[in-house]
Write a protein that holds these residues in place. Structure first.
Motif, PDB file in Angstrom:
ATOM      1  N   VAL A  47      62.927 -76.573 -47.552  1.00 11.32           N
ATOM      2  CA  VAL A  47      62.917 -76.187 -48.965  1.00 11.32           C
ATOM      3  C   VAL A  47      61.914 -75.058 -49.162  1.00 11.32           C
ATOM      4  CG1 VAL A  47      62.398 -76.954 -51.314  1.00 11.32           C
ATOM      5  CG2 VAL A  47      63.597 -78.489 -49.733  1.00 11.32           C
ATOM      6  N   THR A  48      62.354 -73.987 -49.785  1.00  7.26           N
ATOM      7  CA  THR A  48      61.447 -72.864 -50.068  1.00  7.26           C
ATOM      8  C   THR A  48      60.933 -72.878 -51.497  1.00  7.26           C
ATOM      9  OG1 THR A  48      63.342 -71.466 -50.663  1.00  7.26           O
ATOM     10  CG2 THR A  48      62.582 -71.409 -48.365  1.00  7.26           C
ATOM     11  N   ASP A  49      61.659 -73.567 -52.400  1.00  7.65           N
ATOM     12  CA  ASP A  49      61.207 -73.609 -53.790  1.00  7.65           C
ATOM     13  C   ASP A  49      61.767 -74.858 -54.471  1.00  7.65           C
ATOM     14  OD1 ASP A  49      59.954 -72.237 -56.200  1.00  7.65           O
ATOM     15  OD2 ASP A  49      62.011 -72.482 -56.903  1.00  7.65           O
ATOM     16  N   ILE A  50      60.910 -75.531 -55.234  1.00 10.64           N
ATOM     17  CA  ILE A  50      61.327 -76.664 -56.064  1.00 10.64           C
ATOM     18  C   ILE A  50      60.784 -76.436 -57.461  1.00 10.64           C
ATOM     19  CG2 ILE A  50      59.326 -78.043 -55.346  1.00 10.64           C
ATOM     20  CD1 ILE A  50      61.077 -80.543 -55.692  1.00 10.64           C
ATOM     21  N   ASP A  51      61.618 -76.631 -58.479  1.00 11.80           N
ATOM     22  CA  ASP A  51      61.234 -76.300 -59.853  1.00 11.80           C
ATOM     23  C   ASP A  51      61.593 -77.463 -60.769  1.00 11.80           C
ATOM     24  OD1 ASP A  51      60.316 -74.594 -61.974  1.00 11.80           O
ATOM     25  OD2 ASP A  51      62.407 -74.238 -62.493  1.00 11.80           O
ATOM     26  N   ILE A  52      60.591 -77.979 -61.497  1.00 11.00           N
ATOM     27  CA  ILE A  52      60.844 -79.040 -62.468  1.00 11.00           C
ATOM     28  C   ILE A  52      61.529 -78.427 -63.686  1.00 11.00           C
ATOM     29  CG2 ILE A  52      59.789 -80.778 -63.973  1.00 11.00           C
ATOM     30  CD1 ILE A  52      57.529 -81.031 -61.949  1.00 11.00           C
ATOM     31  N   ASN A  53      62.634 -79.024 -64.081  1.00  6.78           N
ATOM     32  CA  ASN A  53      63.456 -78.443 -65.152  1.00  6.78           C
ATOM     33  C   ASN A  53      62.943 -78.851 -66.527  1.00  6.78           C
ATOM     34  OD1 ASN A  53      65.272 -77.270 -63.279  1.00  6.78           O
ATOM     35  ND2 ASN A  53      66.308 -79.240 -63.044  1.00  6.78           N
ATOM     36  N   ILE A  54      61.857 -78.192 -66.979  1.00  5.83           N
ATOM     37  CA  ILE A  54      61.338 -78.435 -68.325  1.00  5.83           C
ATOM     38  C   ILE A  54      60.653 -77.166 -68.813  1.00  5.83           C
ATOM     39  CG2 ILE A  54      59.097 -79.383 -67.575  1.00  5.83           C
ATOM     40  CD1 ILE A  54      59.433 -81.392 -69.944  1.00  5.83           C
ATOM     41  N   ASP A  55      60.857 -76.833 -70.080  1.00  3.51           N
ATOM     42  CA  ASP A  55      60.309 -75.598 -70.637  1.00  3.51           C
ATOM     43  C   ASP A  55      58.794 -75.583 -70.555  1.00  3.51           C
ATOM     44  OD1 ASP A  55      62.839 -74.739 -71.232  1.00  3.51           O
ATOM     45  OD2 ASP A  55      62.776 -75.391 -73.340  1.00  3.51           O
ATOM     46  N   ASN A  56      58.257 -74.444 -70.125  1.00  2.00           N
ATOM     47  CA  ASN A  56      56.812 -74.201 -70.085  1.00  2.00           C
ATOM     48  C   ASN A  56      56.067 -75.165 -69.167  1.00  2.00           C
ATOM     49  OD1 ASN A  56      57.032 -72.117 -72.061  1.00  2.00           O
ATOM     50  ND2 ASN A  56      57.082 -73.684 -73.666  1.00  2.00           N
ATOM     51  N   VAL A  72      64.841 -81.733 -61.010  1.00  2.71           N
ATOM     52  CA  VAL A  72      64.343 -80.552 -60.309  1.00  2.71           C
ATOM     53  C   VAL A  72      65.514 -79.710 -59.812  1.00  2.71           C
ATOM     54  CG1 VAL A  72      62.195 -81.637 -59.578  1.00  2.71           C
ATOM     55  CG2 VAL A  72      64.221 -81.785 -58.108  1.00  2.71           C
ATOM     56  N   SER A  73      65.229 -78.438 -59.609  1.00  2.00           N
ATOM     57  CA  SER A  73      66.149 -77.529 -58.924  1.00  2.00           C
ATOM     58  C   SER A  73      65.524 -77.163 -57.585  1.00  2.00           C
ATOM     59  CB  SER A  73      66.384 -76.271 -59.753  1.00  2.00           C
ATOM     60  OG  SER A  73      66.996 -76.590 -60.994  1.00  2.00           O
ATOM     61  N   ILE A  74      66.329 -77.189 -56.508  1.00  2.00           N
ATOM     62  CA  ILE A  74      65.820 -76.969 -55.156  1.00  2.00           C
ATOM     63  C   ILE A  74      66.529 -75.781 -54.526  1.00  2.00           C
ATOM     64  CG2 ILE A  74      65.705 -77.946 -52.825  1.00  2.00           C
ATOM     65  CD1 ILE A  74      65.271 -80.666 -54.083  1.00  2.00           C
ATOM     66  N   TYR A  81      66.981 -81.261 -47.257  1.00  2.00           N
ATOM     67  CA  TYR A  81      66.473 -82.381 -48.054  1.00  2.00           C
ATOM     68  C   TYR A  81      66.594 -82.035 -49.538  1.00  2.00           C
ATOM     69  CZ  TYR A  81      64.522 -83.676 -43.540  1.00  2.00           C
ATOM     70  OH  TYR A  81      64.377 -83.988 -42.227  1.00  2.00           O
ATOM     71  N   LYS A  82      67.509 -82.710 -50.217  1.00  2.00           N
ATOM     72  CA  LYS A  82      67.766 -82.450 -51.630  1.00  2.00           C
ATOM     73  C   LYS A  82      67.031 -83.437 -52.538  1.00  2.00           C
ATOM     74  CE  LYS A  82      70.740 -78.993 -51.708  1.00  2.00           C
ATOM     75  NZ  LYS A  82      70.482 -77.743 -52.452  1.00  2.00           N
ATOM     76  N   THR A  83      66.251 -84.295 -51.966  1.00  2.00           N
ATOM     77  CA  THR A  83      65.528 -85.298 -52.749  1.00  2.00           C
ATOM     78  C   THR A  83      64.090 -84.844 -52.969  1.00  2.00           C
ATOM     79  OG1 THR A  83      64.890 -86.512 -50.770  1.00  2.00           O
ATOM     80  CG2 THR A  83      66.969 -87.142 -51.848  1.00  2.00           C
ATOM     81  N   CYS A  84      63.395 -85.564 -53.854  1.00  2.00           N
ATOM     82  CA  CYS A  84      61.972 -85.301 -54.066  1.00  2.00           C
ATOM     83  C   CYS A  84      61.265 -86.606 -54.376  1.00  2.00           C
ATOM     84  CB  CYS A  84      61.750 -84.281 -55.186  1.00  2.00           C
ATOM     85  SG  CYS A  84      62.062 -84.927 -56.841  1.00  2.00           S
ATOM     86  N   THR A  85      59.983 -86.583 -54.221  1.00  2.00           N
ATOM     87  CA  THR A  85      59.158 -87.722 -54.617  1.00  2.00           C
ATOM     88  C   THR A  85      58.313 -87.320 -55.815  1.00  2.00           C
ATOM     89  OG1 THR A  85      57.425 -87.075 -53.043  1.00  2.00           O
ATOM     90  CG2 THR A  85      59.087 -88.683 -52.293  1.00  2.00           C
ATOM     91  N   TRP A  86      58.035 -88.291 -56.687  1.00  2.00           N
ATOM     92  CA  TRP A  86      57.279 -88.032 -57.922  1.00  2.00           C
ATOM     93  C   TRP A  86      55.929 -88.731 -57.857  1.00  2.00           C
ATOM     94  CZ3 TRP A  86      59.216 -84.667 -61.451  1.00  2.00           C
ATOM     95  CH2 TRP A  86      60.584 -84.401 -61.409  1.00  2.00           C
ATOM     96  N   SER A  87      54.935 -88.097 -58.471  1.00  2.00           N
ATOM     97  CA  SER A  87      53.610 -88.716 -58.551  1.00  2.00           C
ATOM     98  C   SER A  87      52.891 -88.225 -59.801  1.00  2.00           C
ATOM     99  CB  SER A  87      52.771 -88.397 -57.306  1.00  2.00           C
ATOM    100  OG  SER A  87      52.564 -86.993 -57.203  1.00  2.00           O
ATOM    101  N   SER A  88      51.932 -89.008 -60.259  1.00  2.00           N
ATOM    102  CA  SER A  88      51.097 -88.660 -61.413  1.00  2.00           C
ATOM    103  C   SER A  88      49.657 -88.559 -60.960  1.00  2.00           C
ATOM    104  CB  SER A  88      51.234 -89.712 -62.515  1.00  2.00           C
ATOM    105  OG  SER A  88      50.281 -89.495 -63.545  1.00  2.00           O
ATOM    106  N   SER A  89      48.979 -87.494 -61.401  1.00  2.00           N
ATOM    107  CA  SER A  89      47.576 -87.328 -61.005  1.00  2.00           C
ATOM    108  C   SER A  89      46.671 -88.335 -61.697  1.00  2.00           C
ATOM    109  CB  SER A  89      47.110 -85.897 -61.301  1.00  2.00           C
ATOM    110  OG  SER A  89      47.132 -85.647 -62.709  1.00  2.00           O
ATOM    111  N   ASN A  90      47.132 -88.894 -62.819  1.00  2.00           N
ATOM    112  CA  ASN A  90      46.334 -89.896 -63.534  1.00  2.00           C
ATOM    113  C   ASN A  90      47.273 -90.949 -64.128  1.00  2.00           C
ATOM    114  OD1 ASN A  90      44.540 -91.426 -64.991  1.00  2.00           O
ATOM    115  ND2 ASN A  90      43.542 -89.697 -66.016  1.00  2.00           N
ATOM    116  N   PRO A  91      47.604 -91.982 -63.363  1.00  2.00           N
ATOM    117  CA  PRO A  91      48.515 -93.017 -63.867  1.00  2.00           C
ATOM    118  C   PRO A  91      47.975 -93.780 -65.063  1.00  2.00           C
ATOM    119  CG  PRO A  91      48.297 -93.111 -61.466  1.00  2.00           C
ATOM    120  CD  PRO A  91      47.217 -92.208 -61.973  1.00  2.00           C
ATOM    121  N   ASN A  92      46.670 -93.666 -65.339  1.00  2.00           N
ATOM    122  CA  ASN A  92      46.117 -94.323 -66.529  1.00  2.00           C
ATOM    123  C   ASN A  92      46.568 -93.626 -67.812  1.00  2.00           C
ATOM    124  OD1 ASN A  92      44.667 -96.294 -65.094  1.00  2.00           O
ATOM    125  ND2 ASN A  92      42.966 -94.869 -64.760  1.00  2.00           N
TER     126      ASN A  92
END
Length: 288
Positions: A47-56, A72-74, A81-92
């Protein structure tokens, strides 16, 4: 199927293949038996680029709300690999599930990260979670005068008479005597907290104005057959605003009519009668 070239082309990326080798037949010699198997795997198309599909690359949530699944767009389109994994920097602050659903937890800011399945590319968006203050208790009255009303001062609150224009001061000035006003209070918005809904209205009436108005009579400053400039002289026992109303009566028919309706702090009448004749003028005065 055997080939003389040691290079195999047209293979599928990220796929395991098993290979064999043997001595080729030559002259009076037959081909040898195949060697032991060798298994290897082709490289994937990364994958050379992955982009979350949401404005700004940012959005806002209220506490406890869900956001429609992030996607996402890949690139490239034929990436292995057309899948992705998600994570949050602060789950709180907010969590994100495996399918990209973001859930607000508590007020604050966190980053949601999408990482490509091969781990070579990622993208980030920012989510801000806002809480909402509870409605505070209705304020009470601290002081009332003829032209001002002071409510209780509550930390972190703002005040209004129309629920549209808000002020931080708990004192309202420039009010009219003996008039009823309705007041509202709410918690003020802060960094990650939205303002509360306003309280119910509190109705308060300003004090009556204790003042006496005395008239010194009418004063004719200018007068001719077509025009009259007349003033009303008044004195008061207190500091107040006055309104003036002018009426006239033509002596020939003795019918009163309105010349000038109530006007604030303007004791002069500059009048040009529609008909000539003799008139009686009457000026009314009231405190406002």
């Amino acid at each position: 199927n055997w080939q003389s070239s040691s290079t195999f082309t047209g293979l599928t990326p990220a796929t395991s293949y098993t290979f064999y080798m043997r001595r080729a037949a030559q002259g009076y010699y037959r081909a040898s038996k195949a060697s032991a198997a060798t298994t290897t795997r082709t490289f994937p198309i990364y994958v050379t680029d992955i982009d979350i599909n949401i404005d700004n690359h940012s959005f806002q949530l209220g506490e406890g709300e869900n956001q429609i699944n992030l996607t996402v767009s890949i690139l490239p389109e034929n990436a292995s690999y057309k899948t992705c994994t998600w994570s949050s920097s602060n789950p709180n602050v907010a969590t994100v599930s495996a399918d990209g659903t973001v859930t607000a937890v508590s007020p604050g800011v966190t980053e949601i990260v999408a990482t490509s399945g091969d781990g070579f590319s990622s993208d980030t968006c920012v989510v801000t979670v806002y809480g909402k203050y509870d409605v505070p208790d209705m304020p009470s009255v601290v002081e009332i005068s003829t032209n001002s009303i002071t409510l209780t001062q509550v930390a972190g609150c703002e005040y209004s008479m129309d629920k549209s224009n808000w002020q931080t001061s708990n004192t309202f000035l420039g009010l009219s005597p003996n008039k009823t006003y309705t007041f509202y209070m709410r918690k003020t918005a802060t960094t990650y907290w939205a303002c509360s809904d306003p309280t119910d209205g509190l109705s308060v009436t300003t004090d009556k104005l204790d003042v006496t108005v005395s008239s010194g009579g009418l004063y004719v400053a200018e007068h001719d057959n077509e025009h009259a400039l007349v003033g009303m002289t008044t004195t008061t026992t207190g500091n107040c605003d006055l309104e003036y109303q002018w009426l006239a009566c033509k002596t020939s028919d003795e019918k009163w009519f309105l010349v000038k309706d109530w006007t604030l702090n303007n004791e002069w009448l500059d009048w040009e009668p529609e008909e000539s004749g003799d008139y009686v003028l009457l000026c009314k005065v009231r405190v406002v």
